[in-house]
Write a protein that holds these residues in place. Sequence first.
Motif, PDB file in Angstrom:
ATOM      1  N   ALA A 216       8.899  -4.909  -7.475  1.00 12.82           N
ATOM      2  CA  ALA A 216       8.616  -3.523  -7.841  1.00 12.82           C
ATOM      3  C   ALA A 216       9.891  -2.696  -7.912  1.00 12.82           C
ATOM      4  N   SER A 217      10.798  -2.905  -6.949  1.00 10.04           N
ATOM      5  CA  SER A 217      12.026  -2.116  -6.921  1.00 10.04           C
ATOM      6  C   SER A 217      12.960  -2.453  -8.074  1.00 10.04           C
ATOM      7  N   THR A 218      12.735  -3.608  -8.738  1.00  9.45           N
ATOM      8  CA  THR A 218      13.588  -4.006  -9.862  1.00  9.45           C
ATOM      9  C   THR A 218      12.916  -3.779 -11.216  1.00  9.45           C
ATOM     10  N   ALA A 219      11.739  -3.162 -11.240  1.00  8.61           N
ATOM     11  CA  ALA A 219      11.001  -2.975 -12.502  1.00  8.61           C
ATOM     12  C   ALA A 219      11.602  -1.808 -13.281  1.00  8.61           C
ATOM     13  N   ALA A 220      12.785  -2.039 -13.839  1.00 10.61           N
ATOM     14  CA  ALA A 220      13.516  -0.984 -14.539  1.00 10.61           C
ATOM     15  C   ALA A 220      12.773  -0.550 -15.796  1.00 10.61           C
TER      16      ALA A 220
ATOM     17  N   THR B 225      11.773   0.454 -19.416  1.00 10.49           N
ATOM     18  CA  THR B 225      12.173  -0.033 -20.751  1.00 10.49           C
ATOM     19  C   THR B 225      12.630  -1.489 -20.718  1.00 10.49           C
ATOM     20  N   TYR B 226      12.945  -2.032 -19.538  1.00  7.85           N
ATOM     21  CA  TYR B 226      13.344  -3.439 -19.450  1.00  7.85           C
ATOM     22  C   TYR B 226      12.193  -4.317 -18.954  1.00  7.85           C
ATOM     23  N   PHE B 227      11.457  -3.819 -17.937  1.00  6.39           N
ATOM     24  CA  PHE B 227      10.349  -4.576 -17.356  1.00  6.39           C
ATOM     25  C   PHE B 227       9.139  -3.661 -17.216  1.00  6.39           C
ATOM     26  N   PRO B 228       7.940  -4.240 -17.287  1.00  4.58           N
ATOM     27  CA  PRO B 228       6.741  -3.424 -17.066  1.00  4.58           C
ATOM     28  C   PRO B 228       6.611  -3.028 -15.605  1.00  4.58           C
ATOM     29  N   CYS B 229       5.773  -2.041 -15.356  1.00  2.06           N
ATOM     30  CA  CYS B 229       5.430  -1.648 -13.985  1.00  2.06           C
ATOM     31  C   CYS B 229       4.896  -2.862 -13.226  1.00  2.06           C
ATOM     32  N   PHE B 230       5.214  -2.957 -11.938  1.00  6.28           N
ATOM     33  CA  PHE B 230       4.761  -4.098 -11.135  1.00  6.28           C
ATOM     34  C   PHE B 230       3.784  -3.621 -10.060  1.00  6.28           C
ATOM     35  N   PRO B 231       2.483  -3.904 -10.224  1.00  6.19           N
ATOM     36  CA  PRO B 231       1.503  -3.517  -9.198  1.00  6.19           C
ATOM     37  C   PRO B 231       1.417  -4.583  -8.105  1.00  6.19           C
ATOM     38  N   PHE B 232       1.264  -4.148  -6.856  1.00  6.04           N
ATOM     39  CA  PHE B 232       1.127  -5.099  -5.755  1.00  6.04           C
ATOM     40  C   PHE B 232       0.291  -4.474  -4.645  1.00  6.04           C
ATOM     41  N   GLN B 233      -0.232  -5.341  -3.781  1.00  2.00           N
ATOM     42  CA  GLN B 233      -1.051  -4.910  -2.654  1.00  2.00           C
ATOM     43  C   GLN B 233      -0.204  -4.831  -1.393  1.00  2.00           C
ATOM     44  N   MET B 234      -0.456  -3.806  -0.594  1.00  2.00           N
ATOM     45  CA  MET B 234       0.203  -3.698   0.706  1.00  2.00           C
ATOM     46  C   MET B 234      -0.697  -2.964   1.679  1.00  2.00           C
ATOM     47  N   ASN B 235      -0.450  -3.200   2.956  1.00  2.00           N
ATOM     48  CA  ASN B 235      -1.109  -2.455   4.028  1.00  2.00           C
ATOM     49  C   ASN B 235      -0.053  -1.633   4.739  1.00  2.00           C
ATOM     50  N   ASP B 236      -0.379  -0.405   5.070  1.00  2.00           N
ATOM     51  CA  ASP B 236       0.576   0.433   5.791  1.00  2.00           C
ATOM     52  C   ASP B 236       0.848  -0.070   7.191  1.00  2.00           C
ATOM     53  N   ARG B 237      -0.050  -0.876   7.722  1.00  3.77           N
ATOM     54  CA  ARG B 237       0.114  -1.425   9.065  1.00  3.77           C
ATOM     55  C   ARG B 237      -0.727  -2.693   9.180  1.00  3.77           C
ATOM     56  N   GLU B 238      -0.422  -3.497  10.178  1.00  7.66           N
ATOM     57  CA  GLU B 238      -1.193  -4.720  10.426  1.00  7.66           C
ATOM     58  C   GLU B 238      -2.643  -4.342  10.719  1.00  7.66           C
TER      59      GLU B 238
ATOM     60  N   ASP C 239      11.218   0.837 -10.749  1.00  5.07           N
ATOM     61  CA  ASP C 239      12.556   0.729 -10.181  1.00  5.07           C
ATOM     62  C   ASP C 239      12.906   1.875  -9.236  1.00  5.07           C
ATOM     63  N   GLY C 240      13.311   1.526  -7.998  1.00  4.12           N
ATOM     64  CA  GLY C 240      13.714   2.541  -7.038  1.00  4.12           C
ATOM     65  C   GLY C 240      14.968   3.295  -7.437  1.00  4.12           C
ATOM     66  N   SER C 241      15.724   2.774  -8.417  1.00  2.29           N
ATOM     67  CA  SER C 241      16.951   3.458  -8.839  1.00  2.29           C
ATOM     68  C   SER C 241      16.675   4.809  -9.474  1.00  2.29           C
ATOM     69  N   ILE C 242      15.445   5.071  -9.898  1.00  3.59           N
ATOM     70  CA  ILE C 242      15.183   6.345 -10.559  1.00  3.59           C
ATOM     71  C   ILE C 242      15.306   7.520  -9.593  1.00  3.59           C
ATOM     72  N   PHE C 243      15.286   7.245  -8.280  1.00  2.00           N
ATOM     73  CA  PHE C 243      15.462   8.350  -7.331  1.00  2.00           C
ATOM     74  C   PHE C 243      16.476   8.033  -6.236  1.00  2.00           C
ATOM     75  N   ASP C 244      16.827   6.777  -6.036  1.00  2.00           N
ATOM     76  CA  ASP C 244      17.599   6.411  -4.858  1.00  2.00           C
ATOM     77  C   ASP C 244      19.099   6.361  -5.138  1.00  2.00           C
ATOM     78  N   ASN C 245      19.871   6.751  -4.142  1.00  2.00           N
ATOM     79  CA  ASN C 245      21.322   6.627  -4.110  1.00  2.00           C
ATOM     80  C   ASN C 245      21.722   6.695  -2.632  1.00  2.00           C
ATOM     81  N   PRO C 246      22.980   6.500  -2.290  1.00  2.00           N
ATOM     82  CA  PRO C 246      23.331   6.487  -0.860  1.00  2.00           C
ATOM     83  C   PRO C 246      22.952   7.764  -0.120  1.00  2.00           C
ATOM     84  N   CYS C 247      23.104   8.921  -0.757  1.00  2.00           N
ATOM     85  CA  CYS C 247      22.767  10.189  -0.107  1.00  2.00           C
ATOM     86  C   CYS C 247      21.277  10.259   0.207  1.00  2.00           C
ATOM     87  N   ILE C 248      20.451   9.877  -0.761  1.00  2.00           N
ATOM     88  CA  ILE C 248      18.997   9.971  -0.578  1.00  2.00           C
ATOM     89  C   ILE C 248      18.503   8.927   0.405  1.00  2.00           C
TER      90      ILE C 248
END
Length: 419
Positions: free
Chosen positions: A219-223, A225-238, A249-258
């Motif tokens: 999901a974090s690499t789904a840039a 225009t290069y890759f489609p959105c990546f859906p996945f299942q997760m639980n917030d806790r056990e 892609d997490g790059s759309i908002f992330d950088n060292p400051c953020i």
Amino acid sequence: MPETNHPSKKKPIVALFNYGGGMRGLIPAHFMQKIEEMTGLHMADMVDVFMGPSTGSILNAALNIPNPHDPTRPKFRARHMVRFYEREGLHIFPRDSFRSFRSMIHDFNNRTMRIGQLGDLLKHGHYEHANLGRSLRALYGRSKLSDSLKSLIIPVYNIEGHDLTPRQENSDTPQTPVHQVNTFLNEGGHAVWLKNIRFDDALDLDPVPVVDMFDAVMASTAAPTYFPCFPFQMNDREGGASRTISGIDGSIFDNPCISYMGALRRHLPKDRDIIMIVLGTGYFNRSFRKEDWNRFGSLGVIDPSNDMPLINVFFYASETALLDSFKHEMKDNLYVFNKSLISGPYSHEYPNTDIDDASPENLRRMKNFFEMTLAENRKSFDHVCNLLVKNYEDTQKEEKEDDSPPSLGKRLRKKLWKD
């Protein structure tokens, strides 16, 4: 910031941030290979927190996968990741002279004819997600985020907001009102920090999400225009309820400051220093003359033939806004290894700014770019290697002290605390 050599203080926390950039992830991989060669240690031995989006998350997650023969040790060294990019690059980004043409026809179809079958035929202008998936599955297997050897933070942007609900901090007493968090933005797309925080004395910890390392990185690499959105299942806790994340892609908002302000800072004890090492993939923040900007028009600001001015602005705007405050807070404990891809005396030899160039020539250019960046920052690099070795030694010392029988003073303090 207080001095880090005060004898009564615990060792500083060392965080590593790896930028996104597709194939240019080979550049920080070369840096980390050089660090491991200089120190004789694994990155996971020397770093407390690994952060970064997209191709940075590929590197960070891989270097934290436990060895199946010894789960306390990492499975991969940085040199394995150098080979990963060199070997898998053309499988992930096969040479496709018609991808841009397919994207253009797909966009035209969306605006005019709207023929659904044509969109499928053109693959929406994307690369095959399965190719990336096969490469990453070979790295991570069935490892979970909770398996990471050190603290790991993977940023994902969830484009679907129907699962976003206000988070509540439970009050210990009925008289104290429950504090609502994020009450001003409770719908729409939102950033998701997938975190496993493992360093000592960490504050304000949430349960580690139950999610496959593979899914988080895909999901974090789904840039876009290069890759489609990546859906996945997760639980917030056990044992918690499963929910779907539609990640890009997490790059759309992330950088060292953020990453520091948004994901790490609240976990840091006030009496411990933080050292941050930033490994870049090259940047291409451009300036635009006002006459050109006004000439672009509504479509021209996102036209690749104009170097996508608006996308360029969005990509770097938040980092430039936070950088002064970030550097002020970090003071001398910030080490950045990065440089421009579009300026400099040897810019004609720099790597392609496109993230999908896996050609042998671009691999050569990326290694040269790493070597030039290293040469320009050699003194700082050697200092970082010494810091990392010291962090490893201090960690070993603290672990031995924790395993040793408590001293008389420790036993007395423990008894007084209980009483």
